[in-house]
Design a protein around this motif. Structure first.
Motif, short mmCIF file in Angstrom:
data_model
loop_
_atom_site.label_atom_id
_atom_site.label_comp_id
_atom_site.label_asym_id
_atom_site.label_seq_id
_atom_site.Cartn_x
_atom_site.Cartn_y
_atom_site.Cartn_z
N ALA A 71 0.81 -1.22 0.00
CA ALA A 71 0.00 0.00 0.00
C ALA A 71 0.84 1.26 0.00
N ILE A 72 1.97 1.25 0.71
CA ILE A 72 2.74 2.49 0.81
C ILE A 72 3.79 2.64 -0.27
N GLY A 73 4.36 1.53 -0.75
CA GLY A 73 5.50 1.65 -1.63
C GLY A 73 5.30 1.22 -3.07
N GLU A 74 4.13 0.63 -3.37
CA GLU A 74 3.95 0.09 -4.72
C GLU A 74 2.64 0.51 -5.37
N ALA A 75 1.51 0.26 -4.73
CA ALA A 75 0.21 0.38 -5.39
C ALA A 75 -0.13 1.81 -5.82
N ARG A 76 0.37 2.81 -5.09
CA ARG A 76 -0.03 4.19 -5.39
C ARG A 76 0.55 4.70 -6.70
N SER A 77 1.46 3.96 -7.30
CA SER A 77 1.99 4.40 -8.60
C SER A 77 1.07 4.04 -9.75
N GLY A 78 0.05 3.19 -9.50
CA GLY A 78 -1.04 3.00 -10.45
C GLY A 78 -0.92 1.86 -11.45
N GLU A 79 0.14 1.04 -11.34
CA GLU A 79 0.32 -0.03 -12.34
C GLU A 79 -0.26 -1.37 -11.91
N ILE A 80 -0.80 -1.45 -10.70
CA ILE A 80 -1.34 -2.72 -10.20
C ILE A 80 -2.85 -2.75 -10.39
N PRO A 385 4.37 -18.18 1.03
CA PRO A 385 5.74 -18.70 1.16
C PRO A 385 6.44 -18.09 2.37
N ASP A 386 7.36 -18.81 2.92
CA ASP A 386 8.05 -18.42 4.14
C ASP A 386 9.30 -17.64 3.78
N ILE A 387 9.14 -16.34 3.55
CA ILE A 387 10.28 -15.51 3.12
C ILE A 387 10.34 -14.22 3.93
N THR A 388 11.48 -13.53 3.81
CA THR A 388 11.76 -12.38 4.64
C THR A 388 11.05 -11.13 4.14
N PHE A 389 10.93 -10.14 5.03
CA PHE A 389 10.45 -8.82 4.65
C PHE A 389 11.69 -7.95 4.43
N GLY A 453 8.40 -4.80 -6.23
CA GLY A 453 7.78 -5.43 -5.07
C GLY A 453 8.48 -5.19 -3.76
N GLU A 454 9.60 -4.47 -3.74
CA GLU A 454 10.36 -4.27 -2.51
C GLU A 454 10.04 -2.93 -1.85
N SER A 455 8.94 -2.31 -2.25
CA SER A 455 8.41 -1.10 -1.62
C SER A 455 9.31 0.12 -1.81
N HIS A 456 9.95 0.21 -2.97
CA HIS A 456 10.74 1.39 -3.32
C HIS A 456 10.08 2.23 -4.42
N ARG A 457 9.28 1.62 -5.25
CA ARG A 457 8.78 2.24 -6.48
C ARG A 457 8.14 3.61 -6.23
N TYR A 458 7.16 3.67 -5.33
CA TYR A 458 6.43 4.92 -5.13
C TYR A 458 7.34 5.99 -4.52
N PHE A 459 8.18 5.58 -3.58
CA PHE A 459 9.08 6.55 -2.96
C PHE A 459 10.13 7.06 -3.94
N ASP A 460 10.55 6.22 -4.88
CA ASP A 460 11.46 6.68 -5.93
C ASP A 460 10.77 7.72 -6.81
N LEU A 461 9.50 7.50 -7.10
CA LEU A 461 8.74 8.49 -7.89
C LEU A 461 8.69 9.84 -7.17
N ILE A 462 8.51 9.79 -5.87
CA ILE A 462 8.41 11.04 -5.10
C ILE A 462 9.75 11.76 -5.06
#
Length: 513
Positions: A71-80, A385-389, A453-462
């Protein structure tokens, strides 16, 4: 280990009890230090370890409240987009509301209530993390039995990282924040300009950076506890954020980031793992030499991860999620237009082959296989899946280094060298184009490719202000909206309780909060 576990439980129960008890009439309704931790709590090094574990766990509770990473780092850029026929399709359309920047609807519409996004507007738990750090730092200064001088130095550096990371996280969500380093939070302070807050964090973390080891003796702590590389990554991100918003000092921030990146790369303590199924599964499980900082979680350790919390929940289907009967399609997908932009079909790239299935499908067949490793569940168990954040990864820092060098304007060859470290690992053609805007744009797209998917996309846009152009996002905003904080999240009005100096985010008030 049993002693640490007992201490951890005791802290958690105590803080929970304090949370529901009658509170004082000050800004964050905090309790006196002797009631919050107990004057007799810090009696050993084991107590410090247990408290640090609790602090990390407390922060992760915020991540675990809802689909924060998406919600904070990916979806707000509008491609999902939501897959037609997805489970809970109407509720999942919250990702499209976020992509339209329709925040009031996303947060408060009953259609989307299963996402509980109102929790993102509530920052109190972040301040509880900060206060816990402040208490720990005070106790370290007083002296704790069994904590050696070298332990003290490392714990102080780590605690400083946690506090600075929490402020950085909040700045990217809310813009200006209230800045406290006082243990008791006695004063009702106004929000402080975010550039000033990050500059204070940069100053104190810079002092601590060289006091932190590059690696811990216990490899199980790698990534899950920040070593020097984690501090460097945070410093790089804070400097590159301020480079945009403190334009009179932009070059200074970029030079610092370039220097930090060079220090990290030449240290030899971190590496890029090969892009193979086996190696990438290691990276996604966590605690590798590619990880700089992560919230390590393990089902095998009994860690509770809410079903909606992982970013990858929305982009996996059978056989990456079980059971097949209700996971026969992915809930969401990245649009084919966007995927073709960042991964042109005609260009070789191991990431495209390894990390995706049905990449251009525009439906539930799309799979972000990047997060499809370490499948834990089978049969009728419905688990992710059992993976890290992952928060900071070595590849991210390398690309920030390349970006800072390109922005400086006279170090293009160095920028290309760092950029091509990532391109070479991906089996993609090395960048051999021009400098200037062409190089900057390519580095930006490389971040889109590598960090999806690593929650950088939207913040990079900003922070690059590409959010102002439809060339770079499906959710552009105009300069007036940007300046008034349309990129922030609303702040819950409860933040004004007992604080007459507190203000909310003006943009969301003026748009009908």
């Amino acid at each position: 280990m049993n002693n640490i576990s007992t201490k951890f439980i005791r802290i958690g129960l105590l803080v929970l009890a304090l949370t529901v008890s009658n509170s004082c009439k000050n800004y964050l309704t905090v309790e006196p230090i002797d009631r919050l931790t107990g004057n007799n709590f810090y009696l050993s090094k084991a107590d410090v370890e247990a408290n640090i574990a609790f602090i990390y766990s407390r922060f992760f509770e915020k991540i675990n409240e809802t689909w924060v990473m998406g919600a904070i780092g990916e979806a707000r850029s509008g491609e999902i987009k939501v897959s037609p026929g997805a489970n809970n399709e109407n509720a999942r359309r919250v990702v499209e509301a976020l992509g339209r920047n329709d925040m009031n609807s996303a947060i408060y519409s009953t259609q989307y209530e299963m996402y509980n996004l109102a929790q993102v507007t509530r920052w109190k738990k972040y301040y509880e993390v900060i206060q816990s750090v402040n208490i720990l730092l005070e106790k370290l200064e007083e002296g704790i039995p069994g904590v050696s001088e070298s332990d003290y130095v490392r714990y102080k550096a780590e605690a400083t990282f946690i506090r600075c990371f929490t402020y950085f996280w909040m700045v990217r969500l809310y813009g200006d924040v209230v800045y406290y380093t006082d243990t008791y939070f006695r004063e009702s302070l106004p929000r402080e300009n975010m550039v000033s807050v990050l500059n204070k964090c940069i100053a104190e973390l810079t002092v601590q950076k060289d006091l932190m080891p590059w690696a811990f003796d216990d490899i199980a702590q790698r990534g899950a506890r920040p070593a020097k590389g984690g501090l460097i990554a945070l410093l790089m991100h804070m400097n590159m954020w301020n480079a945009t918003f403190d334009f009179l000092n932009t070059r200074k921030y970029q030079e610092v980031t370039a220097s930090l990146g060079r220090e990290l790369i030449t240290s030899g303590y971190h590496k890029l793992y090969p892009l193979t199924d086996e190696s990438w599964a290691e990276v996604m499980k966590g605690r590798t030499e590619e990880s700089l900082f992560e919230f390590y979680r393990s089902i095998n350790y009994g860690d509770n991860v809410a079903a909606l919390a992982p970013f990858w929940d929305h982009f996996l289907r059978w056989p990456y999620k079980f059971p097949r009967f209700n996971n026969n399609m992915s809930h969401c997908y990245f649009t084919s237009t966007y995927m073709e932009t960042i991964y042109p079909e005609a260009e070789a790239d191991k990431r495209r082959d390894l990390w995706f299935e049905d990449i251009l499908s525009d439906n539930g067949q799309f799979v972000l296989r990047k997060y499809g490793t370490n499948v834990y569940a089978s049969g009728n168990e419905d688990k992710n899946p059992d993976i890290t954040f992952m928060i900071f990864r070595y590849a991210d820092a390398i690309l920030l280094h390349a970006e800072a060098l390109a922005e400086l304007g006279n170090r293009d060859d160095e920028a290309k060298a760092s950029l091509n470290l990532i391109r070479n690992r991906a089996g993609a053609n090395p960048y051999d184009g021009g400098g200037g805007a062409e190089l900057k744009d390519f580095i930006y797209l490389e971040r889109c490719r590598e960090l999806i998917g690593e929650s950088h996309r939207y913040f990079d846009l900003i922070r690059t202000k590409r959010i102002l152009s439809a060339q770079w996002t499906n959710a552009p905003m105009n300069l007036d909206q940007f300046n008034r904080g349309a990129w922030t999240w609303p702040i819950d009005p409860a933040a004004r309780n007992n604080n007459p100096n507190m203000t909310l985010n003006e943009y969301w008030i003026s748009t009908g909060w």
